[in-house]
Scaffold this motif. Structure first.
Motif, PDB file in Angstrom:
ATOM      1  N   ARG A 278       0.858  -1.191   0.000  1.00  0.00           N
ATOM      2  CA  ARG A 278       0.000   0.000   0.000  1.00  0.00           C
ATOM      3  C   ARG A 278       0.891   1.237   0.000  1.00  0.00           C
ATOM      4  N   PRO A 279       0.447   2.303  -0.671  1.00  0.00           N
ATOM      5  CA  PRO A 279       1.200   3.560  -0.568  1.00  0.00           C
ATOM      6  C   PRO A 279       1.095   4.109   0.854  1.00  0.00           C
ATOM      7  N   ASP A 280       2.149   4.741   1.320  1.00  0.00           N
ATOM      8  CA  ASP A 280       2.156   5.363   2.646  1.00  0.00           C
ATOM      9  C   ASP A 280       1.610   6.775   2.517  1.00  0.00           C
ATOM     10  N   VAL A 281       0.324   6.955   2.848  1.00  0.00           N
ATOM     11  CA  VAL A 281      -0.320   8.263   2.668  1.00  0.00           C
ATOM     12  C   VAL A 281       0.139   9.284   3.705  1.00  0.00           C
ATOM     13  N   LYS A 282       0.760   8.843   4.791  1.00  0.00           N
ATOM     14  CA  LYS A 282       1.210   9.770   5.830  1.00  0.00           C
ATOM     15  C   LYS A 282       2.629  10.277   5.596  1.00  0.00           C
ATOM     16  N   ARG A 283       3.329   9.682   4.627  1.00  0.00           N
ATOM     17  CA  ARG A 283       4.713  10.061   4.345  1.00  0.00           C
ATOM     18  C   ARG A 283       4.748  11.431   3.668  1.00  0.00           C
ATOM     19  N   ASN A 284       5.698  12.277   4.079  1.00  0.00           N
ATOM     20  CA  ASN A 284       5.890  13.569   3.415  1.00  0.00           C
ATOM     21  C   ASN A 284       6.397  13.332   2.007  1.00  0.00           C
ATOM     22  N   ARG A 285       5.800  13.988   1.043  1.00  0.00           N
ATOM     23  CA  ARG A 285       6.174  13.829  -0.357  1.00  0.00           C
ATOM     24  C   ARG A 285       7.476  14.552  -0.661  1.00  0.00           C
ATOM     25  N   GLU A 286       8.299  13.930  -1.511  1.00  0.00           N
ATOM     26  CA  GLU A 286       9.545  14.540  -1.934  1.00  0.00           C
ATOM     27  C   GLU A 286       9.306  15.370  -3.193  1.00  0.00           C
ATOM     28  N   PHE A 287      10.214  16.279  -3.498  1.00  0.00           N
ATOM     29  CA  PHE A 287      10.034  17.234  -4.585  1.00  0.00           C
ATOM     30  C   PHE A 287       9.772  16.553  -5.932  1.00  0.00           C
ATOM     31  N   LEU A 288      10.530  15.515  -6.254  1.00  0.00           N
ATOM     32  CA  LEU A 288      10.404  14.886  -7.574  1.00  0.00           C
ATOM     33  C   LEU A 288       9.140  14.039  -7.725  1.00  0.00           C
TER      34      LEU A 288
ATOM     35  N   PHE B 104      12.296   9.092  -3.330  1.00  0.00           N
ATOM     36  CA  PHE B 104      11.086   8.829  -4.090  1.00  0.00           C
ATOM     37  C   PHE B 104      11.003   9.796  -5.257  1.00  0.00           C
ATOM     38  N   MET B 105      10.443   9.324  -6.380  1.00  0.00           N
ATOM     39  CA  MET B 105      10.191  10.204  -7.521  1.00  0.00           C
ATOM     40  C   MET B 105       9.085   9.613  -8.375  1.00  0.00           C
ATOM     41  N   GLY B 106       8.426  10.462  -9.136  1.00  0.00           N
ATOM     42  CA  GLY B 106       7.288  10.036  -9.935  1.00  0.00           C
ATOM     43  C   GLY B 106       6.016  10.090  -9.114  1.00  0.00           C
ATOM     44  N   GLN B 107       4.884  10.018  -9.790  1.00  0.00           N
ATOM     45  CA  GLN B 107       3.595  10.190  -9.133  1.00  0.00           C
ATOM     46  C   GLN B 107       2.975   8.895  -8.633  1.00  0.00           C
ATOM     47  N   ALA B 108       3.700   7.773  -8.755  1.00  0.00           N
ATOM     48  CA  ALA B 108       3.161   6.486  -8.319  1.00  0.00           C
ATOM     49  C   ALA B 108       3.977   5.906  -7.163  1.00  0.00           C
ATOM     50  N   ASP B 109       4.351   6.755  -6.210  1.00  0.00           N
ATOM     51  CA  ASP B 109       5.123   6.308  -5.041  1.00  0.00           C
ATOM     52  C   ASP B 109       6.368   5.524  -5.452  1.00  0.00           C
ATOM     53  N   GLY B 110       7.079   6.024  -6.454  1.00  0.00           N
ATOM     54  CA  GLY B 110       8.267   5.346  -6.952  1.00  0.00           C
ATOM     55  C   GLY B 110       9.453   5.535  -6.030  1.00  0.00           C
ATOM     56  N   ARG B 111       9.969   4.418  -5.484  1.00  0.00           N
ATOM     57  CA  ARG B 111      11.133   4.460  -4.585  1.00  0.00           C
ATOM     58  C   ARG B 111      12.348   3.956  -5.342  1.00  0.00           C
ATOM     59  N   ILE B 112      13.439   4.719  -5.288  1.00  0.00           N
ATOM     60  CA  ILE B 112      14.664   4.349  -5.989  1.00  0.00           C
ATOM     61  C   ILE B 112      15.317   3.182  -5.253  1.00  0.00           C
ATOM     62  N   THR B 113      15.596   2.101  -6.002  1.00  0.00           N
ATOM     63  CA  THR B 113      16.187   0.910  -5.397  1.00  0.00           C
ATOM     64  C   THR B 113      17.637   0.685  -5.808  1.00  0.00           C
ATOM     65  N   GLU B 114      18.045   1.294  -6.939  1.00  0.00           N
ATOM     66  CA  GLU B 114      19.421   1.098  -7.400  1.00  0.00           C
ATOM     67  C   GLU B 114      19.809   2.233  -8.343  1.00  0.00           C
ATOM     68  N   ILE B 115      21.064   2.654  -8.243  1.00  0.00           N
ATOM     69  CA  ILE B 115      21.603   3.651  -9.165  1.00  0.00           C
ATOM     70  C   ILE B 115      22.901   3.089  -9.732  1.00  0.00           C
ATOM     71  N   THR B 116      22.963   2.988 -11.050  1.00  0.00           N
ATOM     72  CA  THR B 116      24.173   2.552 -11.742  1.00  0.00           C
ATOM     73  C   THR B 116      24.577   3.667 -12.707  1.00  0.00           C
ATOM     74  N   PRO B 117      25.757   3.567 -13.322  1.00  0.00           N
ATOM     75  CA  PRO B 117      26.160   4.622 -14.266  1.00  0.00           C
ATOM     76  C   PRO B 117      25.203   4.795 -15.454  1.00  0.00           C
ATOM     77  N   SER B 118      24.393   3.778 -15.755  1.00  0.00           N
ATOM     78  CA  SER B 118      23.539   3.865 -16.936  1.00  0.00           C
ATOM     79  C   SER B 118      22.039   3.936 -16.652  1.00  0.00           C
ATOM     80  N   LYS B 119      21.615   3.665 -15.398  1.00  0.00           N
ATOM     81  CA  LYS B 119      20.172   3.742 -15.126  1.00  0.00           C
ATOM     82  C   LYS B 119      19.870   3.902 -13.643  1.00  0.00           C
ATOM     83  N   ILE B 120      18.656   4.397 -13.393  1.00  0.00           N
ATOM     84  CA  ILE B 120      18.111   4.508 -12.042  1.00  0.00           C
ATOM     85  C   ILE B 120      16.901   3.582 -11.999  1.00  0.00           C
ATOM     86  N   THR B 121      16.943   2.588 -11.118  1.00  0.00           N
ATOM     87  CA  THR B 121      15.861   1.621 -11.000  1.00  0.00           C
ATOM     88  C   THR B 121      14.892   2.057  -9.908  1.00  0.00           C
ATOM     89  N   VAL B 122      13.597   1.959 -10.217  1.00  0.00           N
ATOM     90  CA  VAL B 122      12.536   2.434  -9.335  1.00  0.00           C
ATOM     91  C   VAL B 122      11.487   1.337  -9.190  1.00  0.00           C
TER      92      VAL B 122
END
Length: 106
Positions: free
Chosen positions: A17-27, A66-84
């Motif tokens: 479930r999305p966490d509706v009480k969490r403060n939203r981040e800018f992105l 977090f980024m995107g409008q669907a509660d997207g949480r970043i799970t990995e960052i590599t030199p070629s991609k950001i996984t969400v």
């Protein structure tokens, strides 16, 4: 039967479930498809992603942001991609996790 929910406990049985009480981040105010990965920084053994918004501002992100409008949480960052991992409605009254990624644009 194809008309019966596949998860135990019916719709939303996975407990995601999305966490509706969490403060939203800018992105999170931007749709994921309007954001562009423009690079990375490697400091102290950790990667930071550089994400550009449609107004051409560049923001630094780390795993766990977090980024995107669907509660997207970043799970990995590599030199070629950001996984969400996004949390989206499953159509049965519950939610599922959906993988997404931002690839490096040149």
């Amino acid at each position: 039967s194809p008309f019966q929910p596949g998860s135990p406990g019916g719709p939303g049985g996975s407990g995601v479930r999305p966490d509706v009480k969490r403060n939203r981040e800018f992105l999170e105010q931007f749709s994921l498809d309007t954001l562009k990965m423009v690079g990375t920084l490697k400091l102290g053994g950790s990667y930071y992603g550089l994400v550009q918004t449609k107004d051409n501002l560049v923001h630094r992100v780390v795993v766990g942001n977090f980024m995107g409008q669907a509660d997207g949480r970043i799970t990995e960052i590599t030199p070629s991609k950001i996984t969400v991992i996004e949390i989206v409605p499953d159509g049965l009254g519950g939610y599922i996790e959906r993988p997404a990624a931002l690839g490096l644009t040149e």
